[in-house]
Enzyme design. Structure first.
Site, short mmCIF file in Angstrom:
data_model
loop_
_atom_site.label_atom_id
_atom_site.label_comp_id
_atom_site.label_asym_id
_atom_site.label_seq_id
_atom_site.Cartn_x
_atom_site.Cartn_y
_atom_site.Cartn_z
N LYS A 115 15.17 1.64 -2.86
CA LYS A 115 14.55 0.68 -4.02
C LYS A 115 15.97 -0.01 -4.60
O LYS A 115 15.57 -1.01 -5.23
CB LYS A 115 14.21 1.89 -5.27
CG LYS A 115 12.79 2.39 -4.77
CD LYS A 115 12.24 2.89 -5.95
CE LYS A 115 10.97 3.36 -5.36
NZ LYS A 115 10.14 4.25 -6.61
N LYS A 197 4.20 1.11 6.89
CA LYS A 197 3.05 1.75 6.38
C LYS A 197 2.24 0.74 5.50
O LYS A 197 2.88 -0.35 4.92
CB LYS A 197 3.93 2.74 5.10
CG LYS A 197 3.04 3.70 4.42
CD LYS A 197 3.89 4.77 3.95
CE LYS A 197 3.24 5.03 2.40
NZ LYS A 197 4.03 5.97 1.57
N LYS A 200 1.11 -1.49 -1.30
CA LYS A 200 0.59 -2.48 -2.09
C LYS A 200 1.58 -3.60 -2.42
O LYS A 200 1.08 -4.71 -3.18
CB LYS A 200 0.05 -1.73 -3.55
CG LYS A 200 1.13 -0.93 -4.24
CD LYS A 200 0.51 0.02 -5.32
CE LYS A 200 1.45 1.01 -5.56
NZ LYS A 200 0.92 2.39 -6.21
#
Ligand code: TRP
Length: 334
Positions: A115, A197, A200
């Site tokens: 992140k 994966k 969103k």
């Protein structure tokens, strides 16, 4: 809720809308868990603050997540579904546990590194201590099991380490939680790149089915899904695209991979992809209807939130008081 059941804790971040991956991999499997466990599900809005949120949209997203939980079949009378930010004990225990967590441990968290590289302009301290707040979530409710995806396993490991460290110093304060890997929780991959994966945040909108996509959109996205060379509907490693579609179809219809292979024996990819699209749309239609109703009926969700916030606060408060007492913080005078 019965006292003798084991406790299950989980939750999702209150950002954006959910994907088919969140639904088939988690939410759908949560619906029946209350039969075996006393379940707590949080709308993890404090965790969402690690990324900058637009306030009005954020508030909407959190509400939408709550309604989606309920629309997916999580019964707010059989499960404690609440907002993390409404229970002050999360932030309070989070701070205490920060003082029992080593920077060396946090430095090893792969999600932080990941992140931090994606949000290079906002590597805040919250992003760094994110796993400690997650540990607080879980430990406050004395959870025995935590259903998580593989991406959260490291966070569960650090939760256990923190809890064990604390217990070694102060006695049996926390239950040591275990990861709960469900048998039928599938890992759903991107429709555009089946080695990744489904996410969103994917920039390619065709890669992801959102839970609130309408029927036509769902079918169109499945028609465009990347498939593999060859033409047979067969589950195998060298067919990641078709195998992913088969997993989705299997999750939704309850059919096994062999049954699906037989059903589409001699038929092409086109026919199969259409069938998957239709099955997913059929599965999501009732959920979407229920979601629309819930979003209109403000008072029902408000009532659910209020009752469950109180229940959560009661359980969490008990643990927090015990922790404060053990470490020697002065007790409140009542
Ligand atoms: N970090 C989790 C995720 O992004 C969300 C989460 C926060 C969570 N606290 C939790 C999940 C406690 C399980 C238990 O998916």
């Amino acid at each position: 809720m019965e006292e003798n059941k084991k406790v299950l804790y989980s939750g999702m971040q209150a950002t954006g809308t959910l994907t088919l991956g969140n639904y088939l991999g988690a939410l759908k499997n949560w619906v029946k868990m209350h039969e075996e466990f006393t379940c707590f599900y949080g709308v993890m809005d404090l965790h969402s603050l690690t990324v900058r949120q637009e306030p009005a949209q954020f508030r909407k997203n959190a509400r939408a997540l709550y309604a989606l939980y309920v629309a997916a079949g999580l019964d707010p009378e059989k499960n404690c579904i609440y907002y993390q930010s409404h229970v002050a004990a999360h932030a309070q225990l989070g701070w205490v546990l920060d003082c029992f967590t080593y920077m060396g441990e946090l430095n090893r968290m792969t999600q932080f590194k990941d992140k931090a590289s994606k949000h290079a302009d906002n590597i805040n301290a919250g992003l760094y201590t994110y796993p400690v707040l997650m540990a607080a979530d879980i430990l406050l409710y004395q959870a025995n099991v935590v259903p998580v995806g593989v991406d959260q396993k490291q966070h569960l490991e650090i939760t256990r380490d923190i809890a064990e460290r604390f217990n070694n110093l102060y006695g049996e304060v926390f239950t040591i939680p275990e990861a709960y890997i469900s048998e039928n929780g599938a890992k759903i991959m991107s429709l555009a790149d089946p080695t990744k994966k489904m996410s969103k945040s994917d920039e390619n909108k065709n890669a992801t089915i959102l839970l609130l996509d309408d029927r036509d959109t769902i079918i169109r996205k499945f028609k465009r899904a990347v498939t593999d060379s060859g033409s047979e509907v067969r589950f195998s490693e060298d067919k990641p695209g078709i195998s992913n579609l088969m997993s989705i179809y299997g999750c939704v219809t309850g059919k096994t991979m062999e049954e699906i292979e037989r059903e589409f024996d001699g038929k092409g990819y086109g026919e199969f992809k259409l069938a998957v699209g239709e099955a997913v749309a059929d599965e999501l239609t009732p959920l979407q209807k229920r979601y629309d109703e819930l979003m209109k009926d403000k008072s029902y969700i408000d009532q659910c939130i209020k009752t469950n916030d109180e229940r959560a606060a009661y359980v969490a408060g008990k643990t927090l008081r015990k922790v404060h007492k053990k470490i020697g913080l002065t007790e409140l005078i009542r």
